[in-house]
Design an enzyme around this catalytic site. Structure first.
Site, PDB file in Angstrom:
ATOM      1  N   SER A 189      -7.574  11.784  -3.809  1.00 43.54           N
ATOM      2  CA  SER A 189      -7.949  12.196  -5.166  1.00 43.54           C
ATOM      3  C   SER A 189      -9.356  11.791  -5.612  1.00 43.54           C
ATOM      4  CB  SER A 189      -6.933  11.681  -6.185  1.00 43.54           C
ATOM      5  OG  SER A 189      -5.725  12.354  -5.997  1.00 43.54           O
TER       6      SER A 189
ATOM      7  N   GLY B  97       0.847  11.427  -3.227  1.00 42.94           N
ATOM      8  CA  GLY B  97       1.547  11.660  -4.501  1.00 42.94           C
ATOM      9  C   GLY B  97       1.010  12.865  -5.256  1.00 42.94           C
ATOM     10  N   THR B  98      -0.297  12.926  -5.441  1.00 39.90           N
ATOM     11  CA  THR B  98      -0.866  14.058  -6.179  1.00 39.90           C
ATOM     12  C   THR B  98      -1.311  15.171  -5.237  1.00 39.90           C
ATOM     13  OG1 THR B  98      -1.957  12.273  -7.367  1.00 39.90           O
ATOM     14  CG2 THR B  98      -2.199  14.477  -8.258  1.00 39.90           C
TER      15      THR B  98
ATOM     16  N   ASN C 203      -3.851  -1.799   0.739  1.00 35.54           N
ATOM     17  CA  ASN C 203      -4.072  -1.122  -0.546  1.00 35.54           C
ATOM     18  C   ASN C 203      -2.724  -1.023  -1.294  1.00 35.54           C
ATOM     19  OD1 ASN C 203      -2.823   0.710   1.171  1.00 35.54           O
ATOM     20  ND2 ASN C 203      -3.678   2.429   0.056  1.00 35.54           N
ATOM     21  N   PRO C 204      -2.719  -0.444  -2.513  1.00 38.94           N
ATOM     22  CA  PRO C 204      -1.501  -0.482  -3.342  1.00 38.94           C
ATOM     23  C   PRO C 204      -0.236   0.117  -2.735  1.00 38.94           C
ATOM     24  CG  PRO C 204      -3.369   0.053  -4.704  1.00 38.94           C
ATOM     25  CD  PRO C 204      -3.879   0.043  -3.291  1.00 38.94           C
ATOM     26  N   CYS C 205      -0.346   1.191  -2.006  1.00 41.47           N
ATOM     27  CA  CYS C 205       0.924   1.760  -1.489  1.00 41.47           C
ATOM     28  C   CYS C 205       1.238   1.315  -0.076  1.00 41.47           C
ATOM     29  CB  CYS C 205       0.886   3.273  -1.620  1.00 41.47           C
ATOM     30  SG  CYS C 205       0.587   3.781  -3.311  1.00 41.47           S
ATOM     31  N   GLY C 206       0.434   0.405   0.482  1.00 38.28           N
ATOM     32  CA  GLY C 206       0.791  -0.264   1.735  1.00 38.28           C
ATOM     33  C   GLY C 206       0.324   0.398   3.009  1.00 38.28           C
ATOM     34  N   GLU C 207      -0.273   1.604   2.894  1.00 38.37           N
ATOM     35  CA  GLU C 207      -0.595   2.336   4.118  1.00 38.37           C
ATOM     36  C   GLU C 207      -1.938   1.950   4.728  1.00 38.37           C
ATOM     37  OE1 GLU C 207      -0.563   3.562   1.130  1.00 38.37           O
ATOM     38  OE2 GLU C 207      -2.190   4.968   0.771  1.00 38.37           O
TER      39      GLU C 207
ATOM     40  N   GLY D 275      -7.668   2.239  -5.940  1.00 40.03           N
ATOM     41  CA  GLY D 275      -6.606   1.241  -6.082  1.00 40.03           C
ATOM     42  C   GLY D 275      -7.002  -0.009  -5.302  1.00 40.03           C
TER      43      GLY D 275
ATOM     44  N   ALA E 286      -9.922   5.899  -2.087  1.00 42.24           N
ATOM     45  CA  ALA E 286      -8.680   5.558  -2.798  1.00 42.24           C
ATOM     46  C   ALA E 286      -8.303   4.092  -2.609  1.00 42.24           C
ATOM     47  CB  ALA E 286      -7.536   6.442  -2.315  1.00 42.24           C
ATOM     48  N   CYS E 287      -8.810   3.474  -1.537  1.00 39.06           N
ATOM     49  CA  CYS E 287      -8.260   2.171  -1.141  1.00 39.06           C
ATOM     50  C   CYS E 287      -9.307   1.077  -1.036  1.00 39.06           C
ATOM     51  CB  CYS E 287      -7.604   2.273   0.229  1.00 39.06           C
ATOM     52  SG  CYS E 287      -6.545   3.683   0.401  1.00 39.06           S
TER      53      CYS E 287
HETATM   54  N1  UDP Z   1      -3.848   5.252  -5.862  1.00 43.59           N
HETATM   55  C1  UDP Z   1      -4.258   4.646  -7.039  1.00 43.59           C
HETATM   56  N2  UDP Z   1      -3.707   5.052  -8.234  1.00 43.59           N
HETATM   57  C2  UDP Z   1      -2.763   6.019  -8.307  1.00 43.59           C
HETATM   58  C3  UDP Z   1      -2.339   6.629  -7.113  1.00 43.59           C
HETATM   59  C4  UDP Z   1      -2.904   6.223  -5.912  1.00 43.59           C
HETATM   60  O1  UDP Z   1      -5.097   3.763  -7.021  1.00 43.59           O
HETATM   61  O2  UDP Z   1      -2.303   6.353  -9.427  1.00 43.59           O
HETATM   62  C5  UDP Z   1      -4.456   4.850  -4.561  1.00 43.59           C
HETATM   63  C6  UDP Z   1      -3.668   3.787  -3.832  1.00 43.59           C
HETATM   64  O3  UDP Z   1      -4.542   2.983  -3.072  1.00 43.59           O
HETATM   65  C7  UDP Z   1      -2.796   4.601  -2.915  1.00 43.59           C
HETATM   66  C8  UDP Z   1      -3.777   5.653  -2.480  1.00 43.59           C
HETATM   67  O4  UDP Z   1      -4.509   5.949  -3.676  1.00 43.59           O
HETATM   68  O5  UDP Z   1      -2.292   3.822  -1.885  1.00 43.59           O
HETATM   69  C9  UDP Z   1      -3.203   6.913  -1.928  1.00 43.59           C
HETATM   70  O6  UDP Z   1      -2.196   7.406  -2.785  1.00 43.59           O
HETATM   71  P1  UDP Z   1      -1.798   8.937  -2.782  1.00 43.59           P
HETATM   72  O7  UDP Z   1      -1.839   9.437  -1.391  1.00 43.59           O
HETATM   73  O8  UDP Z   1      -0.521   9.082  -3.554  1.00 43.59           O
HETATM   74  O9  UDP Z   1      -3.005   9.576  -3.627  1.00 43.59           O
HETATM   75  P2  UDP Z   1      -3.473  11.079  -3.873  1.00 43.59           P
HETATM   76  O10 UDP Z   1      -4.731  11.260  -3.069  1.00 43.59           O
HETATM   77  O11 UDP Z   1      -2.368  12.015  -3.500  1.00 43.59           O
HETATM   78  O12 UDP Z   1      -3.769  11.135  -5.332  1.00 43.59           O
END
Ligand code: UDP
Length: 571
Positions: free
Chosen positions: A72, A421-422, A269-273, A116, A87-88
């Site tokens: 995102s 997630g998104t 990072n927050p979701c562990g991956e 995150g 993101a991480c």
């Molecule tokens: N993350 C965050 N806030 C959020 C969702 C995700 O900081 O509200 C970060 C977090 O490090 C997570 C990573 O983005 O482990 C990836 O999450 P995800 O794949 O769900 O993100 P997307 O790219 O789909 O938004």
């Protein structure tokens, strides 16, 4: 462009550029163009203007066709003033007042930009230890976590998205019991996911039902002992209670640390991956497996040529992101450009299986998971080697295990399985490697809107087979499974399994199958039925340990009051 209503809603709300009055300045096509241009610009110096245009077009097509999406922050910020694309992040927490509050400030800067943050609180001295400068006593990791939590709460109002945190404490920290129970009440420390950092030594002690040592991190002194089995059972009890804490296997993260000379991995990072070194960031991206199929004489098969092509382009894309990224701190800039880690993963796995007519909970799907992830891992390494030939190895290469192997790669890691997630909402597919959550369900979207959603693959088959009706979809949403619906053919009932039709061991085995060929870690929630017992939780933990997973997160349905996804709650 093939975006569904939800995707457009999400993009308009958070991703598309707006003016100060909230008026949209771009449409989704414009967003993908902006991102493609910004990311391709990393090649500006090394290719002709014409080649640059081709790269930009390749990146654009890959995103606009929903074959690949970057995480995102890249979609939100590329080509815009903020320019923070990862993101991480992982930040260190030193055992000093200056260190703790410096990290709170740095985390706030990262949250503001959509990233995150993960932290290990393990270096902090325990509650009650003395503070030399004041003669007072320390308040301990959990009390400081609450300060981090409050800061996140305040910053999230102004940021692009909710700041997320991971808090980790080693199982041998003297305050471990406070930590394990700190989220017992659902309303506490809500901006954190928490995981206990488990060691091999601890797991051995659990297996032998022995005591293990609690060590004061600031002195290295053994300050107590605890029965390992009892501590393990406390973790199980809390996880059964509301899904927290999770566990991560610290020694495994460090076994796979490719730059041990630079530092130890103490957090994800927050979701562990994504395990990372302190001050390291990583940008992720996910290939939409649901699009990696072809039809041969009426039979659906995996399109490995398309997958190879997409992996190659995605690695190029993610590697470019490192160069155009604007990092929030000089330390992060240095570290992240030094290791050049990227995290390519997948989404739409369950949808792919449905299209292939394979049940998620079957040996065939486990074998296919390994085959596909092996392929992605292998192709991503080849792509990284090719990039290294053109652009050079990552700067910390000489401090990495790759120099001993003699393999010249441009990226210290290439693969990670994110939750998406998104991204999965934008692509309109099942998230990450998760099974379908439900065939039709109620989604609480932003602003508490409720929507009934039907899995598009199921909808299409139901229409072709002639059993689709809105009324049936509502009944399915109430039940959360299609098992036992007489009007649905049996083979379809077997293939369209949902999270709750699948026993916990299949969840873990799927995680292990993807982990086998993933450099970093795999985001996965082992979903359990509400009636699941403590033993079910404990069994899932053990299976994850035995099958070489890097961590586990479980969630027992209904065990938290507020859930994002609900089944059986149609009004
Ligand atoms: N993350 C965050 N806030 C959020 C969702 C995700 O900081 O509200 C970060 C977090 O490090 C997570 C990573 O983005 O482990 C990836 O999450 P995800 O794949 O769900 O993100 P997307 O790219 O789909 O938004």
């Amino acid at each position: 462009m093939n975006l569904n209503e939800n995707a457009i809603k999400v993009l308009e709300k958070r991703y598309l550029a707006k003016d100060e009055n909230g008026k949209l300045l771009e449409n989704p096509e414009g967003m993908f163009k902006r991102v493609a241009r910004a990311v391709a610009s990393a090649d500006k110096e090394s290719v002709s203007a014409e080649e640059l245009k081709d790269i930009e077009q390749e990146f654009y097509d890959m995103m606009a066709n929903l074959d690949f999406l970057p995480n995102s922050p890249t979609l939100m910020n590329a080509g815009r003033p903020l320019g923070q694309l990862s993101a991480c992040f992982v930040l260190p927490i030193e055992d000093t007042m200056e260190g703790i509050f410096e990290t709170i400030k740095n985390a706030a800067l990262i949250h503001k930009s959509g990233g995150g943050t993960g932290f290990s609180f393990s270096r902090l001295r325990p509650k009650g230890a003395s503070v030399n400068s004041t003669g007072g006593v320390a308040s301990g990791p959990v009390s400081f976590m609450k300060v981090f939590n409050a800061a996140t709460e305040a910053v999230k109002q102004g940021g692009t998205r909710r700041g997320a945190n991971m808090g980790i404490l080693r199982v041998d920290h003297p305050d471990i019991m406070d930590f394990i129970t700190c989220k017992k009440n659902n309303a506490d420390i809500t901006n954190f996911n928490i995981s206990v950092g488990i060691t091999e030594e601890f797991m051995n002690a659990v297996e032998k039902n022995e005591d293990y040592n609690l060590v004061e991190p600031n002195t290295g002194n053994i300050v107590g002992k605890h029965n390992a089995k009892e501590m393990f059972d406390l973790i199980v009890d809390m996880a059964w209670n509301n899904g927290e804490p999770g566990i991560i296997f610290l020694d495994r993260l460090n076994r796979d640390n490719v730059t041990p000379e630079i530092g130890q991995i103490e957090s994800t990072n927050p979701c562990g991956e994504q395990p990372l070194l302190p001050y390291e960031a990583c940008n992720l991206g996910s290939i939409n497996l649901s699009n990696m199929l072809k039809d041969i004489g009426g039979k659906t098969e995996v399109d490995f040529d398309k997958l190879r092509n997409t992996v190659r382009k995605a690695v190029h894309f993610l590697d470019n992101v490192i160069d155009v990224n604007k990092y929030p701190l000089p330390e992060i800039d240095e570290m992240t450009r030094g290791t050049r880690k990227i995290g390519l993963g997948v989404m739409g796995w369950a949808d792919m299986l449905c299209k292939l007519n394979i049940p998620y909970n079957s040996q065939i799907s486990i074998d296919l998971a390994e085959k596909i992830m092996y392929f992605i891992q292998d192709e991503s390494k080849k792509a990284s080697i090719e990039l290294a030939e053109r652009k050079g190895v990552f700067p910390y290469y000489d401090k990495s295990i790759y120099k001993d192997l003699g393999v010249k790669v441009r990226n210290a890691t290439t693969t990670t399985i994110a939750p998406t997630g998104t991204l999965s909402i934008i692509a309109g597919v099942s998230s990450g490697i998760e099974p379908l959550f439900a065939i039709s369900y109620i989604r609480n979207v932003m602003d508490n809107d409720e929507l009934i959603e039907v899995n598009p693959v199921f909808k299409q088959i139901a229409n072709t087979e002639g059993f689709y009706s809105d009324e049936l979809m509502r009944r399915i949403a109430k039940r959360g499974t299609i098992k036992g619906f007489g009007e649905i053919p049996e083979n379809i009932q077997n293939v369209f399994v949902t999270s709750h039709d699948i026993s916990p061991d299949w969840h873990v085995r799927m995680q292990a199958a993807f982990q086998k060929y993933t450099d970093n870690a795999v985001s996965k929630t082992v979903n359990l039925k509400n009636e699941a017992t403590h033993k079910d939780v404990s069994d899932a933990f053990w299976l994850a340990y035995k099958t070489n997973c890097k961590g586990v997160t479980i969630y027992r349905d209904g065990s938290r009051d507020l859930q994002v996804l609900n089944i059986g709650k149609v009004k």
